[in-house]
Motif scaffolding. Structure first.
Motif, PDB file in Angstrom:
ATOM      1  N   ARG A   1      30.025  21.814  20.188  1.00 14.41           N
ATOM      2  CA  ARG A   1      29.356  21.566  21.461  1.00 14.41           C
ATOM      3  C   ARG A   1      28.577  22.844  21.788  1.00 14.41           C
ATOM      4  NH1 ARG A   1      34.605  20.572  21.703  1.00 14.41           N
ATOM      5  NH2 ARG A   1      35.044  22.240  23.197  1.00 14.41           N
ATOM      6  N   GLY A   2      27.321  22.863  21.392  1.00 14.80           N
ATOM      7  CA  GLY A   2      26.614  24.132  21.344  1.00 14.80           C
ATOM      8  C   GLY A   2      25.493  24.288  22.345  1.00 14.80           C
ATOM      9  N   GLN A   3      25.087  25.543  22.493  1.00 17.88           N
ATOM     10  CA  GLN A   3      23.877  25.889  23.228  1.00 17.88           C
ATOM     11  C   GLN A   3      23.257  27.103  22.544  1.00 17.88           C
ATOM     12  OE1 GLN A   3      22.153  24.299  25.791  1.00 17.88           O
ATOM     13  NE2 GLN A   3      20.616  25.830  25.253  1.00 17.88           N
ATOM     14  N   HIS A   4      21.977  26.992  22.270  1.00 14.61           N
ATOM     15  CA  HIS A   4      21.194  28.017  21.572  1.00 14.61           C
ATOM     16  C   HIS A   4      20.431  28.854  22.589  1.00 14.61           C
ATOM     17  CE1 HIS A   4      16.976  28.823  20.402  1.00 14.61           C
ATOM     18  NE2 HIS A   4      17.372  29.045  19.169  1.00 14.61           N
TER      19      HIS A   4
ATOM     20  N   GLN B   1      23.938  19.949  20.295  1.00 19.63           N
ATOM     21  CA  GLN B   1      23.612  21.299  20.751  1.00 19.63           C
ATOM     22  C   GLN B   1      22.308  21.301  21.541  1.00 19.63           C
ATOM     23  OE1 GLN B   1      24.430  24.894  18.335  1.00 19.63           O
ATOM     24  NE2 GLN B   1      22.217  25.175  18.275  1.00 19.63           N
ATOM     25  N   GLY B   2      22.320  21.994  22.679  1.00 18.96           N
ATOM     26  CA  GLY B   2      21.103  22.244  23.427  1.00 18.96           C
ATOM     27  C   GLY B   2      20.401  23.469  22.878  1.00 18.96           C
ATOM     28  N   THR B   3      19.096  23.555  23.148  1.00 15.98           N
ATOM     29  CA  THR B   3      18.284  24.638  22.594  1.00 15.98           C
ATOM     30  C   THR B   3      17.382  25.212  23.671  1.00 15.98           C
ATOM     31  OG1 THR B   3      18.300  23.510  20.451  1.00 15.98           O
ATOM     32  CG2 THR B   3      16.643  25.224  20.771  1.00 15.98           C
ATOM     33  N   PHE B   4      17.249  26.533  23.671  1.00 17.50           N
ATOM     34  CA  PHE B   4      16.329  27.172  24.618  1.00 17.50           C
ATOM     35  C   PHE B   4      15.530  28.254  23.914  1.00 17.50           C
ATOM     36  CE2 PHE B   4      14.730  29.950  27.888  1.00 17.50           C
ATOM     37  CZ  PHE B   4      14.294  29.047  28.845  1.00 17.50           C
ATOM     38  N   TRP B   5      14.228  27.973  23.744  1.00 14.38           N
ATOM     39  CA  TRP B   5      13.299  28.957  23.205  1.00 14.38           C
ATOM     40  C   TRP B   5      12.652  29.713  24.360  1.00 14.38           C
ATOM     41  CZ3 TRP B   5      14.056  29.539  18.249  1.00 14.38           C
ATOM     42  CH2 TRP B   5      14.509  28.446  17.485  1.00 14.38           C
ATOM     43  N   SER B   6      12.229  30.943  24.090  1.00 14.40           N
ATOM     44  CA  SER B   6      11.855  31.848  25.189  1.00 14.40           C
ATOM     45  C   SER B   6      10.391  32.264  25.183  1.00 14.40           C
ATOM     46  CB  SER B   6      12.748  33.096  25.145  1.00 14.40           C
ATOM     47  OG  SER B   6      14.098  32.755  25.330  1.00 14.40           O
ATOM     48  N   GLU B   7       9.505  31.432  24.613  1.00 20.21           N
ATOM     49  CA  GLU B   7       8.083  31.786  24.623  1.00 20.21           C
ATOM     50  C   GLU B   7       7.540  31.953  26.036  1.00 20.21           C
ATOM     51  OE1 GLU B   7       8.336  29.374  20.709  1.00 20.21           O
ATOM     52  OE2 GLU B   7       9.339  29.420  22.665  1.00 20.21           O
ATOM     53  N   PHE B   8       8.072  31.193  26.998  1.00 20.60           N
ATOM     54  CA  PHE B   8       7.546  31.227  28.361  1.00 20.60           C
ATOM     55  C   PHE B   8       8.454  31.995  29.314  1.00 20.60           C
ATOM     56  CE2 PHE B   8       5.664  27.184  26.698  1.00 20.60           C
ATOM     57  CZ  PHE B   8       4.349  27.624  26.686  1.00 20.60           C
ATOM     58  N   THR B   9       9.388  32.745  28.786  1.00 23.42           N
ATOM     59  CA  THR B   9      10.312  33.509  29.627  1.00 23.42           C
ATOM     60  C   THR B   9       9.901  34.977  29.617  1.00 23.42           C
ATOM     61  OG1 THR B   9      12.109  31.987  29.076  1.00 23.42           O
ATOM     62  CG2 THR B   9      12.715  34.114  30.031  1.00 23.42           C
ATOM     63  N   THR B  10       9.541  35.499  30.767  1.00 22.75           N
ATOM     64  CA  THR B  10       9.150  36.906  30.862  1.00 22.75           C
ATOM     65  C   THR B  10      10.155  37.735  31.648  1.00 22.75           C
ATOM     66  OG1 THR B  10       7.806  36.481  32.833  1.00 22.75           O
ATOM     67  CG2 THR B  10       6.712  36.323  30.692  1.00 22.75           C
ATOM     68  N   GLU B  11      11.059  37.076  32.380  1.00 24.30           N
ATOM     69  CA  GLU B  11      12.121  37.759  33.120  1.00 24.30           C
ATOM     70  C   GLU B  11      13.400  36.951  32.961  1.00 24.30           C
ATOM     71  OE1 GLU B  11      10.986  38.277  37.156  1.00 24.30           O
ATOM     72  OE2 GLU B  11       9.151  39.385  36.685  1.00 24.30           O
ATOM     73  N   ASP B  12      14.522  37.654  32.930  1.00 20.91           N
ATOM     74  CA  ASP B  12      15.796  36.979  32.685  1.00 20.91           C
ATOM     75  C   ASP B  12      16.061  35.840  33.660  1.00 20.91           C
ATOM     76  OD1 ASP B  12      16.052  38.980  30.804  1.00 20.91           O
ATOM     77  OD2 ASP B  12      18.129  39.474  31.335  1.00 20.91           O
ATOM     78  N   ASN B  13      15.790  36.068  34.957  1.00 23.33           N
ATOM     79  CA  ASN B  13      16.189  35.070  35.953  1.00 23.33           C
ATOM     80  C   ASN B  13      15.381  33.784  35.858  1.00 23.33           C
ATOM     81  OD1 ASN B  13      13.740  35.839  37.032  1.00 23.33           O
ATOM     82  ND2 ASN B  13      14.594  36.816  38.861  1.00 23.33           N
ATOM     83  N   GLN B  14      14.327  33.760  35.036  1.00 26.49           N
ATOM     84  CA  GLN B  14      13.559  32.532  34.870  1.00 26.49           C
ATOM     85  C   GLN B  14      14.312  31.480  34.065  1.00 26.49           C
ATOM     86  OE1 GLN B  14       9.991  33.947  33.021  1.00 26.49           O
ATOM     87  NE2 GLN B  14       9.094  34.740  34.913  1.00 26.49           N
ATOM     88  N   ILE B  15      15.394  31.867  33.412  1.00 26.98           N
ATOM     89  CA  ILE B  15      16.097  30.919  32.548  1.00 26.98           C
ATOM     90  C   ILE B  15      16.919  29.900  33.333  1.00 26.98           C
ATOM     91  CG2 ILE B  15      18.159  32.356  32.247  1.00 26.98           C
ATOM     92  CD1 ILE B  15      18.319  31.405  29.392  1.00 26.98           C
ATOM     93  N   TRP B  16      17.466  30.297  34.471  1.00 29.13           N
ATOM     94  CA  TRP B  16      18.453  29.448  35.143  1.00 29.13           C
ATOM     95  C   TRP B  16      17.869  28.132  35.641  1.00 29.13           C
ATOM     96  CZ3 TRP B  16      22.437  31.362  33.145  1.00 29.13           C
ATOM     97  CH2 TRP B  16      22.590  32.740  32.994  1.00 29.13           C
ATOM     98  N   PRO B  17      16.719  28.107  36.324  1.00 27.84           N
ATOM     99  CA  PRO B  17      16.185  26.799  36.743  1.00 27.84           C
ATOM    100  C   PRO B  17      15.669  25.957  35.588  1.00 27.84           C
ATOM    101  CG  PRO B  17      14.659  28.556  37.326  1.00 27.84           C
ATOM    102  CD  PRO B  17      15.909  29.225  36.858  1.00 27.84           C
ATOM    103  N   MET B  18      15.509  26.544  34.392  1.00 31.47           N
ATOM    104  CA  MET B  18      15.179  25.742  33.217  1.00 31.47           C
ATOM    105  C   MET B  18      16.440  25.087  32.654  1.00 31.47           C
ATOM    106  SD  MET B  18      11.911  25.882  32.799  1.00 31.47           S
ATOM    107  CE  MET B  18      11.637  25.333  31.116  1.00 31.47           C
ATOM    108  N   LEU B  19      17.521  25.841  32.609  1.00 34.48           N
ATOM    109  CA  LEU B  19      18.782  25.293  32.087  1.00 34.48           C
ATOM    110  C   LEU B  19      19.402  24.286  33.048  1.00 34.48           C
ATOM    111  CD1 LEU B  19      20.498  28.504  30.666  1.00 34.48           C
ATOM    112  CD2 LEU B  19      19.431  26.673  29.346  1.00 34.48           C
ATOM    113  N   MET B  20      19.446  24.653  34.310  1.00 30.19           N
ATOM    114  CA  MET B  20      20.107  23.797  35.299  1.00 30.19           C
ATOM    115  C   MET B  20      19.078  22.912  35.989  1.00 30.19           C
ATOM    116  SD  MET B  20      23.372  24.220  35.319  1.00 30.19           S
ATOM    117  CE  MET B  20      23.999  23.777  36.932  1.00 30.19           C
ATOM    118  N   PRO B  21      19.360  21.632  36.144  1.00 30.37           N
ATOM    119  CA  PRO B  21      20.640  20.984  35.844  1.00 30.37           C
ATOM    120  C   PRO B  21      20.725  20.362  34.451  1.00 30.37           C
ATOM    121  CG  PRO B  21      19.252  19.463  37.027  1.00 30.37           C
ATOM    122  CD  PRO B  21      18.452  20.734  36.883  1.00 30.37           C
ATOM    123  N   ARG B  22      19.700  20.548  33.594  1.00 25.55           N
ATOM    124  CA  ARG B  22      19.638  19.743  32.370  1.00 25.55           C
ATOM    125  C   ARG B  22      20.732  20.057  31.372  1.00 25.55           C
ATOM    126  NH1 ARG B  22      13.356  20.329  30.879  1.00 25.55           N
ATOM    127  NH2 ARG B  22      13.965  22.513  31.076  1.00 25.55           N
TER     128      ARG B  22
END
Length: 558
Positions: free
Chosen positions: A193-196, A501-522
């Motif tokens: 049960r993964g997350q990348h 497994q879910g996957t998250f690539w970071s081409e559009f991430t320039t600051e750490d806190n930008q990840i949370w609204p992308m991950l949640m709630p999906r």
């Protein structure tokens, strides 16, 4: 990109583009229009220039543009959920009637202590005086039974993971108020049960990765796929080739690689082995194993730039990657390629106790090596005809090295290609372009983890709204889309499909806190598909997502 007004394109590498401007006059605005080429279209705000800056004869000037990142999507007010406020839902719940107030439980157990530590990091309370009795039974891995009575709580499990997930269930229920009395019987559908997380395109602070693991644990995810090596950087501080990370950890002005997917003039960082060990230990306490990924044979500009002799100097092939890079593949006919890959595989594999090493093997550009005399000679010697044949031969050889080192190899779906049958060596394959390649690999005997981009690539935009944020090449992915699929569409292959497994690539991430609204709630949908046997309705998942926003606010991780 290219400039269509106000300037002339000079050069570029992948996402990085340089535009020559005419002489500018002080106090007078100057407009520059840049457009995407080769069929790319700007889908939303994320496609605007990230980290623009101005280079003059004398200085480098940061231009005042700050991308806001994803705006948290609105969740529908659908009313209360008729069931337990848990994601994923348990296999079985038998209420006995009534509720009990529990502000803290006894934690005289290593797994429950780990839950208490997680609660403390989140600003909650878990440990206390309400009695908990723990029994051991012969149960499936990570399975548990949790009985809540007015006077005590009873946990039955056969493993650390079972006790830990019983504690996670308790902790989550405690955030909703009074505990309902009854018996929960629960076990996961899949062992994987993964997350990348892609930390190559964007360097995440170690604290963010630890928060990421905490979120995974709250959703009973147990495999962290750590993608720290790609075209843009090699971020693990290995001893065998320190120049690899030292020359690529920072990209931008004055560095080996330009500001690729960066939000600043220069950006990046690297992870020491001690930091990696701390992340591994943090994950282990949360019942999460960490699988590292190195990249071969493509997505390897970091290697080919630092070690040019991993390329055939006589190669005149025009191959270009989908990200716009040329020369991002190591050449299997070059001795230096194997010298470097063997050393990296051995050192990285030895650092991670899970005993699995992901080798990459995705997105090989069309006709790679076809212009290389040395590769052509190798192909003739080995009886290979196509690019895919040579890729299969290459990844199988690397997998053999990994297996002899004592690790189990893993790779993306393309590793099954080639006339030799692909990677072999008991490798796990990750099906990402859809489920079809995964089903084909399962029929060929491979163990497969389903990670279809159309459903669980969480870097995709939530919607088609141009004010949204994220990629769009696979799909626009809503919360409902994350559960609107069947991980095992062919029941005959159930024993070969070992996880989701879910996957998250970071081409559009320039600051750490930008990840949370992308991950949640999906990411809730990823957890549902990985754990639950019975499906949950999209409206019910949306109801539960509202309650989880209170548990994990997307604006601030802590």
């Amino acid at each position: 990109m290219t400039a269509t007004e106000g300037g002339e394109r000079l050069r570029g590498k992948g996402s990085f583009t340089e535009v020559a401007l005419p002489d500018l006059k002080a106090g007078q605005p100057h407009d520059v229009v840049v457009e995407y080429t080769h069929g790319h279209r700007a889908t939303n705000r994320a496609w605007l220039p990230l980290g623009p800056y101005l280079r003059t004869r004398d200085e480098v000037i940061d231009l005042p543009y700050q991308p806001l990142g994803c705006v948290p999507p609105a969740l529908p007010d659908l009313g209360p959920f008729d069931g337990l406020p848990l994601v994923p839902q348990p296999q079985n719940w038998v209420p006995s009637g009534g509720t009990v107030v529990v502000t803290g439980v006894q934690c005289a157990d290593k797994a429950l202590n780990a839950v208490a530590d997680l609660a403390t990091r989140r600003g909650w309370r878990f440990d206390g005086r309400f009695p908990v009795k723990i029994a051991t039974a012969d149960m499936d891995l990570d399975a548990y039974q949790l009985e809540i009575t007015p006077n005590s709580i009873h946990i039955t499990a056969g493993s650390y993971g079972g006790r830990f997930y019983a504690g996670i269930t308790l902790l989550t229920l405690m955030q909703a108020g009074r505990l309902p009395c009854g018996v929960i019987t629960d076990a996961p559908r899949f062992g994987w049960r993964g997350q990348h997380l892609d930390t190559a395109r964007h360097y995440y602070q170690p604290r963010t990765i630890l928060d990421f693991l905490d979120l995974m644990a709250l959703l009973k995810l147990n495999r962290f796929h750590w993608h720290f090596a790609d075209d843009e950087a090699f971020r693990l501080q290995i001893d065998s080739y320190p120049e690899l990370w030292r020359k690529t950890e920072i990209c931008g002005e004055g560095h080996l690689l330009p500001a690729l997917f960066a939000g600043a003039i220069e950006a990046g960082g690297s992870y020491s082995k001690d930091t990696a060990r701390a992340i591994i230990a943090h994950a282990a306490a949360l019942n999460i194993e960490v699988m590292p990924e190195i990249e071969a044979p493509a997505h390897a500009i970091t290697i080919t730039q630092v070690f040019p002799d991993t390329r055939d100097p006589g190669d005149n092939g025009p191959e270009t990657s989908v990200q716009g890079y040329q020369g991002n593949c190591v050449n299997p006919a070059m001795p230096k390629t194997w010298e470097v890959l063997k050393a990296i595989a051995k050192e990285v594999g030895a650092l991670f106790p899970f005993g699995h090493l992901h080798l990459g093997c995705d997105e090989l550009p069309k006709d790679t090596w076809m212009g290389s005399p040395k590769a052509r000679a190798l192909m003739a010697e080995e009886g290979l005809e196509t690019t895919q044949d040579l890729q299969g031969w290459t990844i199988a050889k690397l997998a053999g090295i990994v297996a002899r080192n004592g690790q189990r190899p893993a790779a993306w779906e393309e590793a099954a290609q080639g006339s030799n049958g692909g990677i072999g060596h008991g490798a796990i394959l990750f099906s990402w372009t859809g489920q079809g390649p995964g089903l084909e690999a399962a029929r060929a005997g491979y163990d497969v983890v389903m990670t279809p981009a159309q459903h669980v690539y969480l870097d995709m935009a939530h919607s088609a709204d141009p004010d949204d944020w994220g990629a769009s090449w696979a799909a626009f992915i809503s919360l409902a889309d994350t559960i609107d699929w069947d991980p095992v569409p062919d029941p005959a292959l159930a024993d070969k499909i070992i996880g989701v497994q879910g996957t998250f690539w970071s081409e559009f991430t320039t600051e750490d806190n930008q990840i949370w609204p992308m991950l949640m709630p999906r990411i809730l949908g990823v957890a549902v598909k990985a754990w639950q046997i019975n499906d949950i309705h999209a409206d019910d998942l949306a109801r539960l997502a509202v309650s989880y926003r209170a548990i994990w606010p997307v604006e601030t991780p802590l």
